[in-house]
Design a protein around this motif. Structure first.
Motif, PDB file in Angstrom:
ATOM      1  N   MET A 164       0.822  -1.209   0.000  1.00 23.44           N
ATOM      2  CA  MET A 164       0.000   0.000   0.000  1.00 23.44           C
ATOM      3  C   MET A 164       0.857   1.260   0.000  1.00 23.44           C
ATOM      4  SD  MET A 164      -3.316  -0.649  -0.019  1.00 23.44           S
ATOM      5  CE  MET A 164      -4.156   0.699   0.826  1.00 23.44           C
ATOM      6  N   ALA A 165       1.971   1.219   0.706  1.00 22.09           N
ATOM      7  CA  ALA A 165       2.841   2.391   0.794  1.00 22.09           C
ATOM      8  C   ALA A 165       3.429   2.751  -0.568  1.00 22.09           C
ATOM      9  CB  ALA A 165       3.954   2.134   1.805  1.00 22.09           C
ATOM     10  N   ARG A 166       3.701   1.723  -1.386  1.00 24.92           N
ATOM     11  CA  ARG A 166       4.185   1.988  -2.744  1.00 24.92           C
ATOM     12  C   ARG A 166       3.077   2.578  -3.605  1.00 24.92           C
ATOM     13  NH1 ARG A 166       7.187  -2.825  -1.787  1.00 24.92           N
ATOM     14  NH2 ARG A 166       5.449  -4.113  -2.525  1.00 24.92           N
ATOM     15  N   GLU A 167       1.861   2.104  -3.396  1.00 18.31           N
ATOM     16  CA  GLU A 167       0.741   2.573  -4.200  1.00 18.31           C
ATOM     17  C   GLU A 167       0.261   3.956  -3.792  1.00 18.31           C
ATOM     18  OE1 GLU A 167      -3.456   0.696  -5.900  1.00 18.31           O
ATOM     19  OE2 GLU A 167      -2.271  -0.401  -4.421  1.00 18.31           O
TER      20      GLU A 167
ATOM     21  N   PHE B 160       1.582   5.183   6.812  1.00 17.08           N
ATOM     22  CA  PHE B 160       1.091   3.881   7.246  1.00 17.08           C
ATOM     23  C   PHE B 160       1.771   3.453   8.544  1.00 17.08           C
ATOM     24  CE2 PHE B 160       0.213   3.956   2.748  1.00 17.08           C
ATOM     25  CZ  PHE B 160      -1.024   3.346   2.639  1.00 17.08           C
ATOM     26  N   TYR B 161       0.966   2.889   9.451  1.00 21.49           N
ATOM     27  CA  TYR B 161       1.462   2.355  10.716  1.00 21.49           C
ATOM     28  C   TYR B 161       1.091   0.882  10.789  1.00 21.49           C
ATOM     29  CZ  TYR B 161       1.504   7.336  11.761  1.00 21.49           C
ATOM     30  OH  TYR B 161       1.709   8.691  11.696  1.00 21.49           O
ATOM     31  N   GLY B 162       2.080   0.010  10.851  1.00 16.18           N
ATOM     32  CA  GLY B 162       1.846  -1.417  10.988  1.00 16.18           C
ATOM     33  C   GLY B 162       2.101  -1.845  12.413  1.00 16.18           C
TER      34      GLY B 162
ATOM     35  N   PRO C 266      10.022   1.973   3.909  1.00 11.01           N
ATOM     36  CA  PRO C 266      10.062   3.253   3.189  1.00 11.01           C
ATOM     37  C   PRO C 266       9.690   4.412   4.103  1.00 11.01           C
ATOM     38  CG  PRO C 266       8.174   1.932   2.517  1.00 11.01           C
ATOM     39  CD  PRO C 266       9.027   1.043   3.352  1.00 11.01           C
ATOM     40  N   HIS C 267       9.899   5.621   3.600  1.00 10.46           N
ATOM     41  CA  HIS C 267       9.763   6.819   4.430  1.00 10.46           C
ATOM     42  C   HIS C 267       8.359   6.999   5.007  1.00 10.46           C
ATOM     43  CE1 HIS C 267       7.879   8.433   0.771  1.00 10.46           C
ATOM     44  NE2 HIS C 267       7.358   9.363   1.541  1.00 10.46           N
ATOM     45  N   ASN C 268       7.338   6.467   4.335  1.00  9.80           N
ATOM     46  CA  ASN C 268       5.958   6.689   4.779  1.00  9.80           C
ATOM     47  C   ASN C 268       5.395   5.518   5.576  1.00  9.80           C
ATOM     48  OD1 ASN C 268       6.017   5.165   2.377  1.00  9.80           O
ATOM     49  ND2 ASN C 268       3.926   5.743   1.831  1.00  9.80           N
ATOM     50  N   VAL C 269       6.275   4.675   6.125  1.00  5.27           N
ATOM     51  CA  VAL C 269       5.856   3.513   6.908  1.00  5.27           C
ATOM     52  C   VAL C 269       6.561   3.492   8.256  1.00  5.27           C
ATOM     53  CG1 VAL C 269       5.927   0.989   7.064  1.00  5.27           C
ATOM     54  CG2 VAL C 269       5.310   2.083   4.902  1.00  5.27           C
ATOM     55  N   ILE C 270       5.793   3.213   9.294  1.00  2.00           N
ATOM     56  CA  ILE C 270       6.335   2.982  10.629  1.00  2.00           C
ATOM     57  C   ILE C 270       5.774   1.663  11.141  1.00  2.00           C
ATOM     58  CG2 ILE C 270       6.429   3.773  13.036  1.00  2.00           C
ATOM     59  CD1 ILE C 270       6.161   6.626  12.022  1.00  2.00           C
ATOM     60  N   PHE C 271       6.647   0.742  11.536  1.00  2.00           N
ATOM     61  CA  PHE C 271       6.216  -0.504  12.157  1.00  2.00           C
ATOM     62  C   PHE C 271       6.391  -0.383  13.668  1.00  2.00           C
ATOM     63  CE2 PHE C 271       7.289  -2.325   7.889  1.00  2.00           C
ATOM     64  CZ  PHE C 271       5.996  -2.685   7.568  1.00  2.00           C
ATOM     65  N   GLU C 272       5.338  -0.758  14.410  1.00  2.00           N
ATOM     66  CA  GLU C 272       5.341  -0.591  15.852  1.00  2.00           C
ATOM     67  C   GLU C 272       4.990  -1.902  16.551  1.00  2.00           C
ATOM     68  OE1 GLU C 272       2.636   2.517  16.844  1.00  2.00           O
ATOM     69  OE2 GLU C 272       3.498   3.941  15.430  1.00  2.00           O
ATOM     70  N   ILE C 273       5.548  -2.101  17.732  1.00  2.00           N
ATOM     71  CA  ILE C 273       5.226  -3.267  18.550  1.00  2.00           C
ATOM     72  C   ILE C 273       4.153  -2.871  19.547  1.00  2.00           C
ATOM     73  CG2 ILE C 273       6.125  -4.959  20.194  1.00  2.00           C
ATOM     74  CD1 ILE C 273       8.845  -4.608  18.870  1.00  2.00           C
ATOM     75  N   HIS C 274       3.024  -3.567  19.470  1.00  3.91           N
ATOM     76  CA  HIS C 274       1.902  -3.220  20.339  1.00  3.91           C
ATOM     77  C   HIS C 274       0.920  -4.381  20.370  1.00  3.91           C
ATOM     78  CE1 HIS C 274      -0.992  -0.660  22.398  1.00  3.91           C
ATOM     79  NE2 HIS C 274      -1.918  -1.100  21.566  1.00  3.91           N
ATOM     80  N   ASP C 275       0.345  -4.654  21.523  1.00  2.06           N
ATOM     81  CA  ASP C 275      -0.707  -5.656  21.670  1.00  2.06           C
ATOM     82  C   ASP C 275      -2.030  -4.992  21.338  1.00  2.06           C
ATOM     83  OD1 ASP C 275      -2.555  -7.545  22.424  1.00  2.06           O
ATOM     84  OD2 ASP C 275      -1.725  -7.889  24.413  1.00  2.06           O
ATOM     85  N   ILE C 276      -2.706  -5.462  20.303  1.00  3.37           N
ATOM     86  CA  ILE C 276      -3.929  -4.792  19.854  1.00  3.37           C
ATOM     87  C   ILE C 276      -5.086  -4.981  20.816  1.00  3.37           C
ATOM     88  CG2 ILE C 276      -3.254  -4.850  17.428  1.00  3.37           C
ATOM     89  CD1 ILE C 276      -5.141  -7.197  17.027  1.00  3.37           C
TER      90      ILE C 276
END
Length: 326
Positions: free
Chosen positions: A111-114, A120-122, A134-144
């Motif tokens: 999605m970030a490429r598109e 975007f936050y994963g 990529p620059h517009n993506v942040i991956f985070e550790i979290h219990d949903i």
């Protein structure tokens, strides 16, 4: 956007400035092993409160990536719902998307490429996504199952795919999703049913009894041992009961398991999907070993594998729902 908004910075409108709050700390390489534990040669998450039962090792990561590709072919796009309309570029506005249970992060990366103008936050309990997004993506550790750190009404879309085994209280999750979504924001759910079916509507308990027995054991083990309910078919009703969402639309997609279809594209999809379900069965065997069906886990798994290789017409149902925040 409120100038005093506690999480996102006004300078973030161009999508390039940092919007990471002070309570977010990068996980160091030497800290990564503490998020995992090994059991019987398989790697699992080590988060004590999360019920998510499947391994998170290389085999499962490959299965997740394969499912991401398969679902795009099955659905015909990266997601159901008015996603392209919602995420269209608008001068002076920063669109934001949260992906719950992001896993390898492949959906986010696609999605970030598109949509390079969207942030975007994963979110996941284990750091198995790339450390160099990529620059517009942040991956985070979290219990949903815990409250999100995003401020209220700051998110345009929440994407929740295959998270039902990580959630015990879906109603509480929807309350939190409703809190962070902006008015008119989009919630998208995509869950695989744990009730198998036959493409012609016939009784799977008669046509593929070993498949039926395997998934009966899976559902009962998840419910009795981990408190995980089969919630996929209830999500439209839960959205309605929350009174936080409108324009609720549900749709089912059926993916063939095996190369029995006559259509070449579906035949290829079914062959690939069956390989993924072999990995799923072997991963779920580890779950069965920890519950009331432990003594029969191997027999149930082998029976399931036998049926998906010999019985034509078995399908797995993907239940999708999308809704707008009122």
């Amino acid at each position: 956007m409120d100038a005093d908004e506690p999480y996102f910075d006004q300078s973030d409108d161009d999508g390039t400035s940092s919007d990471v709050s002070d309570d977010v700390v990068e996980v160091r390489s030497d800290e990564i092993p503490q998020y995992f534990e090994e059991r019987e040669g398989r790697l699992f998450h080590s988060h004590g409160s999360s019920p998510y039962p499947l391994p998170v090792d290389a085999d499962e990561q490959q299965r997740q990536n394969g499912l991401n590709r398969l679902l795009r072919r099955l659905i015909g796009d990266s997601s159901v719902g008015p996603v392209r309309e919602l995420l269209a570029f608008a001068t002076g506005e920063q669109r934001r998307v949260v992906d719950l249970g992001t896993g390898t992060g492949q959906w986010v990366l696609d999605m970030a490429r598109e949509f390079p103008h969207v942030r975007f936050y994963g979110v996941d309990i284990v750091p198995i996504a790339t450390r160099y997004p990529p620059h517009n993506v942040i991956f985070e550790i979290h219990d949903i199952m815990e409250p999100f750190r995003y401020a209220s009404r700051t998110i345009d879309m929440v994407h929740a795919r295959s998270i039902s085994m990580a959630i015990r209280d879906y109603r509480a999750l929807l309350q939190e999703v409703g809190r962070i979504l902006r008015r008119g924001g989009l919630f998208v759910s995509c869950e695989w049913s744990r009730v198998p079916a036959m493409a012609d509507g016939s009784d799977i308990a008669l046509r593929a009894p070993r498949v039926h027995a395997f998934f009966t054991a899976v559902r009962e083990t998840l419910r009795m041992s981990l408190g995980i309910a089969s919630v996929a078919q209830q999500i439209p009703r839960l959205l309605e009961e929350s009174r936080l969402f409108t324009n609720i639309e549900a749709k089912r997609f059926h993916a063939p398991i095996g190369d029995w279809p006559t259509d070449p594209e579906m035949k290829a999809m079914g062959h690939e999907f069956r390989e993924m379900m072999v990995v799923y069965a072997r991963s779920m065997r580890e779950v069965l070993l920890g519950g009331p069906y432990a003594a029969h886990a191997e027999e149930l798994t082998q029976g399931y594998l036998h049926d998906i290789h010999t019985v034509p017409g078995i399908v797995s149902t993907c239940l999708t729902v999308h809704a707008r925040r009122v």
